[in-house]
Design a protein around this motif. Structure first.
Motif, PDB file in Angstrom:
ATOM      1  N   PRO A  63      20.389  73.907  59.385  1.00 45.21           N
ATOM      2  CA  PRO A  63      20.978  75.017  58.633  1.00 45.21           C
ATOM      3  C   PRO A  63      20.255  76.349  58.756  1.00 45.21           C
ATOM      4  O   PRO A  63      20.900  77.386  58.997  1.00 45.21           O
ATOM      5  N   GLN A  67      22.042  79.451  60.776  1.00 38.94           N
ATOM      6  CA  GLN A  67      22.394  80.655  60.021  1.00 38.94           C
ATOM      7  C   GLN A  67      21.771  81.895  60.651  1.00 38.94           C
ATOM      8  O   GLN A  67      22.410  82.943  60.725  1.00 38.94           O
ATOM      9  N   THR A 239      28.416  72.773  61.099  1.00 41.51           N
ATOM     10  CA  THR A 239      27.754  73.827  61.870  1.00 41.51           C
ATOM     11  C   THR A 239      28.576  75.111  61.880  1.00 41.51           C
ATOM     12  O   THR A 239      28.009  76.205  61.947  1.00 41.51           O
ATOM     13  N   MET A 242      27.403  76.785  58.816  1.00 41.52           N
ATOM     14  CA  MET A 242      26.078  77.393  59.012  1.00 41.52           C
ATOM     15  C   MET A 242      26.187  78.721  59.745  1.00 41.52           C
ATOM     16  O   MET A 242      25.641  79.747  59.308  1.00 41.52           O
ATOM     17  N   ASP A 290      24.942  77.959  50.838  1.00 43.26           N
ATOM     18  CA  ASP A 290      23.678  77.501  51.418  1.00 43.26           C
ATOM     19  C   ASP A 290      23.280  76.147  50.823  1.00 43.26           C
ATOM     20  O   ASP A 290      22.826  75.243  51.542  1.00 43.26           O
ATOM     21  N   ILE A 293      25.613  73.283  52.104  1.00 42.84           N
ATOM     22  CA  ILE A 293      25.309  73.018  53.516  1.00 42.84           C
ATOM     23  C   ILE A 293      24.026  72.182  53.625  1.00 42.84           C
ATOM     24  O   ILE A 293      23.973  71.185  54.349  1.00 42.84           O
ATOM     25  N   ALA A 297      23.807  68.366  55.075  1.00 44.17           N
ATOM     26  CA  ALA A 297      22.984  68.063  56.256  1.00 44.17           C
ATOM     27  C   ALA A 297      22.009  66.926  55.960  1.00 44.17           C
ATOM     28  O   ALA A 297      21.798  66.042  56.804  1.00 44.17           O
TER      29      ALA A 297
END
Length: 395
Positions: A63, A67, A239, A242, A290, A293, A297
């Motif tokens: 992540p 990002q 993804t 991200m 955020d 994510i 993950a």
């Protein structure tokens, strides 16, 4: 310096100055130059195993890096972690034979070729519902013949190979096959003029007409295509979240720079309540995205099946939140936000399709609700069974 920090420096120092004008594709020579620079910075292919030239990061560590790459629409291209190649690389690492990995994965991971994933079809074929797959794979002497039409195949123009989803005309099960695009039975069809521009190769139709491949073109096991599709699509959805969250962060930075410099009605724009409301909502959307994510993950690293399910939640939330952040940034920038004076309008064009790509928002909401009700039904039934056992034992 962490890999995320190195990626942040690379994107700001090298990629941002090389961006084409808003709405334009990245030129081939610029792509090669940026990828060479990414290798020099040590940030190239962060998601690929070291044996294939990547950095070997586990998905739980993607992540922050993705990002930072996504701060530019072309950062993932430079790092070679852009869709559809990134998802194809992961699938090939997990499923392909050693020979297939050398033939397809290695040059893909090194940035020497591009690829595409051919599943979506014209109506009434496969789209949000993969079970509607109509492209057929017919057994031949020593191989398979693929026939069918695909549409919206991202990256197909200029790709060296395709991972093709086709249905065995005997069993009805789906199988994945690797098809070189110079195969006489492979043909690029009409281009689709989508509003996003960052993916090389566009989203054209692809036709398979008496496309014959050998047995060694089967990816994984015959009849397991739908299972492998989930192996690929769960992480691919995440993804996307991200990368585009990185773009949302940049949009907010542009808006913050704007309100810092401007005054309205005798006050600094940053001190106006209406502007503060828009900024605060952007921060909330970014931070919640955020968080989901990062959680997804971690779950995906421990339990891919549970992670794939949670990725639907992340995809729905992030696709809507990222769009909202960029839209508010445009609002804060006023007239310039609607023009090519700033890149925000092109950012909006890039992220709007995410509410359709990798499964529409509505399809994911249906799946999320269905999983929740099924889980609760099982919990209730299990509880009733335990209570009945207790009653019987007492009697």
């Amino acid at each position: 310096m962490t890999l995320a920090e190195a990626t942040r420096r690379f994107v700001r120092d090298v990629v941002l100055p090389s961006e084409p004008p808003p709405g334009h594709h990245l030129a081939a020579d610029t792509r090669r130059r940026l990828q060479d620079a990414a290798k020099e910075y040590g940030v190239f292919a962060p998601h690929v195993g070291a044996e294939f030239g990547g950095r070997g990061l586990g998905i739980q560590d993607w992540p922050a890096v993705f990002q930072e790459a996504g701060y530019s629409p072309f950062g993932p291209v430079a790092l070679n972690c852009m869709a559809p190649d990134e998802g194809n690389m992961r699938l090939l690492e997990l499923v392909a034979t050693t020979d297939q990995q050398e033939r397809y994965l290695r040059p893909l991971a090194e940035g020497r070729i591009r690829s595409c994933f051919a599943m979506t079809e014209p109506h009434p074929g496969a789209g949000s519902d993969p079970a509607a797959l109509m492209t057929t794979a017919t057994r031949t002497d020593g191989g398979w013949r693929i026939d069918g039409t695909k549409r919206f195949i991202s990256g197909a123009a200029g790709a060296a190979f395709a991972i093709v989803m086709a249905r065995d005309d005997r069993s009805g099960n789906a199988t994945m096959l690797l098809v070189d695009t110079d195969n006489p039975g492979f043909r690029i069809g009409a281009r689709v003029a989508a509003i996003d521009r960052a993916i090389d190769g566009g989203h054209p139709y692809v036709h398979f007409e008496d496309c014959v491949v050998a047995d060694n073109a089967v990816l994984g096991a015959v009849g397991e295509g739908f299972r492998y599709a989930q192996v690929r699509l769960g992480p691919a959805r995440l993804t996307h979240c991200m990368r585009w969250l990185g773009l949302a962060r940049r949009a907010l930075d542009i808006a913050l720079d704007r309100v810092e410099r401007r005054s309205l009605f005798g006050s600094a724009m940053k001190d106006l309540g209406l502007a503060q409301e828009l900024i605060a909502r952007c921060i909330i959307d970014i931070e919640t995205s955020d968080a989901i994510i990062a959680k997804t993950a971690r779950v995906m690293a421990d339990d891919p099946r549970a992670g794939a399910a949670l990725s639907s939640v992340a995809k729905v939330h992030c696709s809507e939140a990222v769009f909202a952040v960029i839209d508010r940034a445009m609002q804060l920038c006023g007239g310039d936000g609607m023009t090519d004076a700033l890149p925000l309008a092109s950012f909006l064009n890039e992220v709007r399709p995410f509410r359709v790509y990798d499964g529409s928002t509505e399809t994911h909401k249906w799946a999320i609700a269905r999983r929740a009700t099924r889980t609760r039904t099982k919990e209730i039934e299990s509880g009733l069974e335990r209570r009945m056992d207790a009653v019987n034992d007492h009697a």
